[in-house]
Design an enzyme around this catalytic site. Structure first.
Site, short mmCIF file in Angstrom:
data_model
loop_
_atom_site.label_atom_id
_atom_site.label_comp_id
_atom_site.label_asym_id
_atom_site.label_seq_id
_atom_site.Cartn_x
_atom_site.Cartn_y
_atom_site.Cartn_z
N CYS A 42 0.86 -1.10 -0.03
CA CYS A 42 -0.17 0.02 0.08
C CYS A 42 0.85 1.25 -0.01
O CYS A 42 2.18 1.02 0.25
CB CYS A 42 -0.89 0.04 1.22
N GLY A 68 -0.40 0.01 -4.90
CA GLY A 68 -1.78 -0.60 -4.67
C GLY A 68 -2.73 -0.07 -5.76
O GLY A 68 -2.81 0.94 -5.82
N ASN A 143 0.24 1.51 5.78
CA ASN A 143 1.03 0.33 4.80
C ASN A 143 1.89 -0.51 5.72
O ASN A 143 2.78 -0.28 6.34
CB ASN A 143 2.27 1.29 4.12
N GLY A 144 1.48 -1.90 5.41
CA GLY A 144 2.25 -3.02 6.23
C GLY A 144 1.35 -3.92 6.71
O GLY A 144 0.21 -4.12 6.12
N TYR A 283 11.77 -5.26 -5.84
CA TYR A 283 10.41 -5.21 -6.48
C TYR A 283 9.55 -3.98 -6.14
O TYR A 283 9.02 -3.31 -7.22
CB TYR A 283 9.56 -6.41 -6.17
#
Length: 510
Positions: A42, A68, A143-144, A283
């Site tokens: 995210c 996302g 985010n996580g 990535y």
């Protein structure tokens, strides 16, 4: 169940029905070579004290779209009320209309782009989440992945909490609301002390913009400035797109509070060495971002260089798997001296909503998103370079595509180590029995994907590409459990066997 920036793990992308061949491989060449990718996490963004806060947030989220693509949301504050717009779909679809931005007045805003790792793709799970507390409004984007999120959720529900979503992020709202500390920042710190796992948070209150990173700094967060207005964002590319100045990375375990008095830093956790996620470099992060002081693009080129040294190939041409394999392929080419060519062409104009052909057409191997560049491939020994290999289904298709285009030999090189363990910190990975490297040895993987040779970058090779002599087994420099099985935090939900708990009794169509 993986708790994270928010939904149950799905096996990373079996992208359509297939007919198996004698080796258990998919028999058809599907339309989308991205089906077996690791799914993005995210992205978060926040800005304080700027007259065009919502518009700038929308632009910042555009730059973070790669993190996302399922949903996007913005919450703004105009000094009296909060305003929220949360939509399923891409940022451009949701926030390109001036009328939508006009519904988000105020000089402070937070935004979020979402790929679910905990909670279904439903509007009630789209962030930032918002709650009305006794101290005022509170919006938060995450985010996580919280590895004790289900455990905390179950405890909160037993104590009378009413949950409205199926995302672990909602736990944070409840923990802040229940804290008895007098100051809001202390309530926030009180809440995050309870969390385990990975998180970068941006939060907005009546008076403050707050950011936080978990004690190991697994997920990224940076501080920027635009014409004197402080900004928080997942990556530096979000600062670049709006012309903002990079100030610094938020440190691991740091809580940063931005208000009319300026920027304050709090360190509520015991000091420990950072262990950022290695997959940000391999990535997830955009190539033009700088993460932890390192150019992501340069690191990926370095990984290709080290890979070429560790696992050379006698070939005529280096072909990247678009788009993620491009920097590593350039590095491999530069080190090996083998020419770099675009042997696979990506069609950038095929969107998600493009007409879906019948299965019979799919089985004929029609390629709408990727196609072989026959003039580069035919009669050549080629080296395909990709960033990672998950289940191998995509690699099978790529190798077959190259052979159909006349490649004489197809050698596969992966610019990361074999993925042998699932992630529980915000990356949507399959269970371990679906990971090709966890169920096959190197020769078995080579036979499965149909390549003439197969090699991976070593774990120490990754660290050399990052500028280290190798991995420190006592104090690893990065979070690398997908390769090593070394999880840096407790996995409370899995240890407590709550991973299959049903999160909601309400089924929704969207």
């Amino acid at each position: 169940m993986d708790l994270g920036c928010d939904g149950p793990i799905s096996a990373a992308g079996e992208d359509g029905a297939s007919i198996a061949d004698g080796h258990g491989r998919p028999g058809n060449l599907d339309l989308d070579l991205n089906g077996d990718r690791l799914r993005e996490e995210c992205g978060v963004f926040g800005i304080y004290n700027h007259p065009e806060a919502a518009a700038i947030t929308a632009i910042g989220l555009h730059a973070l779209q790669h993190r996302g693509q399922e949903a996007a949301g913005i919450v703004s504050y105009d000094g009296r009320r909060f305003h929220s717009e949360r939509r399923l779909g891409l940022v451009g679809d949701a926030f390109s209309d001036a009328a939508v931005i006009a519904r988000l007045p105020g000089d402070s805003a937070v935004g979020h782009v979402r790929y679910s790792t905990t909670g279904e793709t439903l509007l009630r799970n789209v962030q930032p989440l918002f709650a009305e507390l006794d101290a005022g409004g509170f919006a938060v984007g995450h985010n996580g992945n919280l590895t004790n999120g289900l455990t905390l959720r179950r405890q909160l529900v037993r104590e009378g909490a009413i949950t409205q979503s199926t995302t672990d992020t909602e736990v944070i709202l409840h923990l802040v609301a229940r804290s008895r500390k007098p100051r809001f920042v202390d309530r926030f710190i009180d809440a995050i002390r309870t969390l385990e796992g990975a998180y970068s948070l941006v939060a907005l209150t009546n008076k403050k913009l707050i950011g936080a990173r978990d004690p190991l700094g697994i997920r990224p967060l940076v501080l920027g400035s635009l014409e004197g207005s402080p900004i928080l964002a997942s990556e530096t590319c979000a600062l670049d797109i709006i012309g903002a100045r990079y100030v610094r990375d938020i440190e691991n375990g740091e809580v940063i509070v931005i208000d009319e008095e300026g920027v304050q830093s709090f360190k509520p956790f015991p000091e420990m060495a950072p262990r950022p996620c290695i997959f940000e470099y391999i990535y997830f992060a955009r190539p033009d971002s700088v993460v932890g002081g390192r150019s992501v693009y340069q690191v990926r080129k370095n990984m290709g260089r080290v890979l070429a040294t560790e696992s050379p190939a006698n070939a005529d041409v280096i072909v990247p798997v678009p788009d993620s394999g491009v920097p590593a392929a350039i590095g491999f080419s530069q080190t090996s001296g083998i020419p770099y060519e675009l042997g696979i062409i990506r069609n950038h104009y095929v969107g998600r909503t493009f007409i879906q052909p019948t299965q019979s057409i799919r089985d004929q191997g029609v390629r709408m998103k990727h196609s072989a560049n026959r003039s580069v491939v035919e009669g050549k020994s080629i080296v395909l370079v990709d960033d990672s290999l998950v289940r191998g289904t995509t690699s099978v298709k790529i190798v077959q595509m190259m052979r159909d285009a006349g490649a004489k030999e197809v050698h596969f090189r992966i610019a990361s180590p074999p993925i042998t363990h699932p992630d529980y910190y915000g990356i949507d990975t399959p269970d371990r029995d679906k990971l090709l490297a966890a169920t096959h040895d190197l020769e078995g993987m080579r036979r499965y994907i149909g390549a003439d040779s197969l090699a991976f970058l070593s774990v120490d090779g990754v660290y050399r590409a990052m500028g280290f002599e190798g991995r420190d087994p006592v104090r690893p420099q990065f979070t690398d459990h997908c390769f090593t099985g070394d999880y840096p935090t407790p996995l409370t939900d899995r240890a407590g066997a709550v991973g299959q708990q049903q999160l909601s009794l309400l089924a929704e169509a969207s």
